[in-house]
Scaffold this motif. Structure first.
Motif, PDB file in Angstrom:
ATOM      1  N   VAL A  72       0.840  -1.202   0.000  1.00  0.00           N
ATOM      2  CA  VAL A  72       0.000   0.000   0.000  1.00  0.00           C
ATOM      3  C   VAL A  72       0.879   1.258   0.000  1.00  0.00           C
ATOM      4  CG1 VAL A  72      -1.630   1.355   1.375  1.00  0.00           C
ATOM      5  CG2 VAL A  72      -2.047  -1.078   0.997  1.00  0.00           C
ATOM      6  N   ALA A  73       1.915   1.281   0.825  1.00  0.00           N
ATOM      7  CA  ALA A  73       2.808   2.446   0.863  1.00  0.00           C
ATOM      8  C   ALA A  73       3.507   2.640  -0.479  1.00  0.00           C
ATOM      9  CB  ALA A  73       3.831   2.281   1.979  1.00  0.00           C
ATOM     10  N   TRP A  74       3.972   1.541  -1.094  1.00  0.00           N
ATOM     11  CA  TRP A  74       4.638   1.638  -2.390  1.00  0.00           C
ATOM     12  C   TRP A  74       3.678   2.179  -3.449  1.00  0.00           C
ATOM     13  CZ3 TRP A  74       3.828  -0.937  -7.104  1.00  0.00           C
ATOM     14  CH2 TRP A  74       4.817  -0.722  -8.059  1.00  0.00           C
ATOM     15  N   ILE A  75       2.463   1.651  -3.477  1.00  0.00           N
ATOM     16  CA  ILE A  75       1.480   2.112  -4.462  1.00  0.00           C
ATOM     17  C   ILE A  75       1.197   3.592  -4.281  1.00  0.00           C
ATOM     18  CG2 ILE A  75      -0.976   1.979  -5.096  1.00  0.00           C
ATOM     19  CD1 ILE A  75      -0.761  -1.042  -4.763  1.00  0.00           C
ATOM     20  N   ASP A  81      -0.718   5.262 -12.503  1.00  0.00           N
ATOM     21  CA  ASP A  81      -1.669   4.248 -12.051  1.00  0.00           C
ATOM     22  C   ASP A  81      -1.028   2.867 -12.125  1.00  0.00           C
ATOM     23  OD1 ASP A  81      -3.657   6.099 -11.599  1.00  0.00           O
ATOM     24  OD2 ASP A  81      -4.555   5.851 -13.577  1.00  0.00           O
ATOM     25  N   VAL A  82      -1.012   2.178 -11.006  1.00  0.00           N
ATOM     26  CA  VAL A  82      -0.536   0.800 -10.970  1.00  0.00           C
ATOM     27  C   VAL A  82      -1.512  -0.029 -10.148  1.00  0.00           C
ATOM     28  CG1 VAL A  82       1.921   1.293 -11.244  1.00  0.00           C
ATOM     29  CG2 VAL A  82       0.959   1.173  -8.960  1.00  0.00           C
ATOM     30  N   THR A  83      -1.543  -1.301 -10.451  1.00  0.00           N
ATOM     31  CA  THR A  83      -2.320  -2.260  -9.683  1.00  0.00           C
ATOM     32  C   THR A  83      -1.389  -3.408  -9.343  1.00  0.00           C
ATOM     33  OG1 THR A  83      -4.376  -1.684 -10.815  1.00  0.00           O
ATOM     34  CG2 THR A  83      -4.307  -3.815  -9.691  1.00  0.00           C
ATOM     35  N   VAL A  84      -1.369  -3.783  -8.078  1.00  0.00           N
ATOM     36  CA  VAL A  84      -0.578  -4.930  -7.640  1.00  0.00           C
ATOM     37  C   VAL A  84      -1.558  -6.038  -7.293  1.00  0.00           C
ATOM     38  CG1 VAL A  84       0.974  -5.806  -5.851  1.00  0.00           C
ATOM     39  CG2 VAL A  84       1.327  -3.524  -6.792  1.00  0.00           C
ATOM     40  N   LYS A  99      -5.791   3.827  -7.761  1.00  0.00           N
ATOM     41  CA  LYS A  99      -7.124   4.436  -7.747  1.00  0.00           C
ATOM     42  C   LYS A  99      -7.893   4.078  -6.488  1.00  0.00           C
ATOM     43  CE  LYS A  99      -7.411   4.594 -12.733  1.00  0.00           C
ATOM     44  NZ  LYS A  99      -8.015   4.041 -13.931  1.00  0.00           N
ATOM     45  N   LEU A 100      -7.641   2.901  -5.946  1.00  0.00           N
ATOM     46  CA  LEU A 100      -8.347   2.447  -4.746  1.00  0.00           C
ATOM     47  C   LEU A 100      -7.802   3.100  -3.487  1.00  0.00           C
ATOM     48  CD1 LEU A 100     -10.383   0.512  -3.351  1.00  0.00           C
ATOM     49  CD2 LEU A 100      -8.560  -1.177  -3.310  1.00  0.00           C
ATOM     50  N   VAL A 101      -6.498   3.016  -3.276  1.00  0.00           N
ATOM     51  CA  VAL A 101      -5.934   3.472  -2.005  1.00  0.00           C
ATOM     52  C   VAL A 101      -5.512   4.940  -2.015  1.00  0.00           C
ATOM     53  CG1 VAL A 101      -5.194   1.173  -1.307  1.00  0.00           C
ATOM     54  CG2 VAL A 101      -3.588   2.655  -2.508  1.00  0.00           C
ATOM     55  N   GLY A 102      -5.381   5.539  -3.176  1.00  0.00           N
ATOM     56  CA  GLY A 102      -4.945   6.936  -3.259  1.00  0.00           C
ATOM     57  C   GLY A 102      -5.811   7.907  -2.473  1.00  0.00           C
ATOM     58  N   PRO A 103      -7.129   7.840  -2.633  1.00  0.00           N
ATOM     59  CA  PRO A 103      -7.986   8.818  -1.948  1.00  0.00           C
ATOM     60  C   PRO A 103      -8.390   8.444  -0.515  1.00  0.00           C
ATOM     61  CG  PRO A 103      -9.294   7.515  -3.472  1.00  0.00           C
ATOM     62  CD  PRO A 103      -7.859   7.081  -3.645  1.00  0.00           C
ATOM     63  N   MET A 104      -7.877   7.359   0.028  1.00  0.00           N
ATOM     64  CA  MET A 104      -8.297   6.918   1.366  1.00  0.00           C
ATOM     65  C   MET A 104      -7.733   7.814   2.471  1.00  0.00           C
ATOM     66  SD  MET A 104      -8.074   2.790   1.402  1.00  0.00           S
ATOM     67  CE  MET A 104      -9.097   1.788   0.363  1.00  0.00           C
ATOM     68  N   THR A 105      -8.523   7.959   3.509  1.00  0.00           N
ATOM     69  CA  THR A 105      -8.064   8.662   4.707  1.00  0.00           C
ATOM     70  C   THR A 105      -7.177   7.715   5.517  1.00  0.00           C
ATOM     71  OG1 THR A 105      -9.894   7.888   6.083  1.00  0.00           O
ATOM     72  CG2 THR A 105     -10.257   9.936   4.824  1.00  0.00           C
ATOM     73  N   PRO A 106      -6.419   8.225   6.495  1.00  0.00           N
ATOM     74  CA  PRO A 106      -5.604   7.328   7.322  1.00  0.00           C
ATOM     75  C   PRO A 106      -6.426   6.234   8.015  1.00  0.00           C
ATOM     76  CG  PRO A 106      -4.876   9.586   7.610  1.00  0.00           C
ATOM     77  CD  PRO A 106      -6.129   9.638   6.772  1.00  0.00           C
ATOM     78  N   PRO A 132     -13.048   0.839   1.025  1.00  0.00           N
ATOM     79  CA  PRO A 132     -12.748   1.777   2.092  1.00  0.00           C
ATOM     80  C   PRO A 132     -13.609   1.568   3.337  1.00  0.00           C
ATOM     81  CG  PRO A 132     -12.976   2.926   0.000  1.00  0.00           C
ATOM     82  CD  PRO A 132     -13.351   1.489  -0.231  1.00  0.00           C
ATOM     83  N   ASP A 133     -14.807   0.999   3.167  1.00  0.00           N
ATOM     84  CA  ASP A 133     -15.668   0.752   4.314  1.00  0.00           C
ATOM     85  C   ASP A 133     -15.450  -0.632   4.912  1.00  0.00           C
ATOM     86  OD1 ASP A 133     -16.723  -0.819   2.340  1.00  0.00           O
ATOM     87  OD2 ASP A 133     -18.776  -0.095   2.552  1.00  0.00           O
ATOM     88  N   GLY A 134     -14.450  -1.374   4.403  1.00  0.00           N
ATOM     89  CA  GLY A 134     -14.153  -2.681   4.933  1.00  0.00           C
ATOM     90  C   GLY A 134     -14.864  -3.810   4.226  1.00  0.00           C
ATOM     91  N   GLY A 135     -15.787  -3.478   3.310  1.00  0.00           N
ATOM     92  CA  GLY A 135     -16.510  -4.515   2.590  1.00  0.00           C
ATOM     93  C   GLY A 135     -15.772  -4.915   1.332  1.00  0.00           C
ATOM     94  N   ALA A 136     -16.256  -5.952   0.694  1.00  0.00           N
ATOM     95  CA  ALA A 136     -15.625  -6.411  -0.553  1.00  0.00           C
ATOM     96  C   ALA A 136     -15.950  -5.433  -1.657  1.00  0.00           C
ATOM     97  CB  ALA A 136     -16.144  -7.802  -0.906  1.00  0.00           C
TER      98      ALA A 136
END
Length: 137
Positions: A72-75, A81-84, A99-106, A132-136
């Protein structure tokens, strides 16, 4: 448990991105000595094998969380845009993208790392990842 890690950067830059991720992961104490580059045979007319992905040998405890946190830190450090994709030996996989983790809050990132680590440990399987809400997804 082994996890295979690949990225989907464009073909021209995929090996460079994978090398960057390899360097990033090997700097983590929990992952030192657990990350092995995986290569495929060279394409005819080229020199040497092509870096195709990484295999991470994970035991119990902090190694899975260390892997998830480091990826996550590397992304988040990438400028493109990269996907691992992390795939367990049983075929279950998890994809983490800029795109998924970029806009997330701490707080969302902490929950994401926790949920993703559980998925990689085998608590739940399937492609995608926790949102982000913990769901799939």
């Amino acid at each position: 448990m082994d996890v295979r890690v690949t990225d989907d950067a464009d073909v021209a830059g995929a090996a460079d991105e994978t090398r960057s991720l390899l360097a990033w992961l090997t700097q983590e104490d929990e992952l030192r000595g657990r990350v092995t580059p995986q290569e495929r045979p060279p394409v005819p007319g080229t020199l040497g094998p092509v870096l195709d992905g990484l295999v991470v040998a994970l035991g119990s405890g902090g190694a899975v969380t260390g892997l998830t946190t480091a990826v996550v830190a590397w992304i988040r450090s990438r400028h493109s845009d990269v996907t691992v994709k992390a795939t367990r030996s049983d075929g279950a996989s998890l994809e983490i993208s800029t795109k998924l983790v970029g806009p997330m809050t701490p707080q969302e990132l902490r929950a994401f790392v926790t949920d993703s680590s559980r998925l990689l440990e085998g608590g739940q399987g399937g492609q995608g990842g926790p949102g982000p809400d913990g769901g799939a997804l």
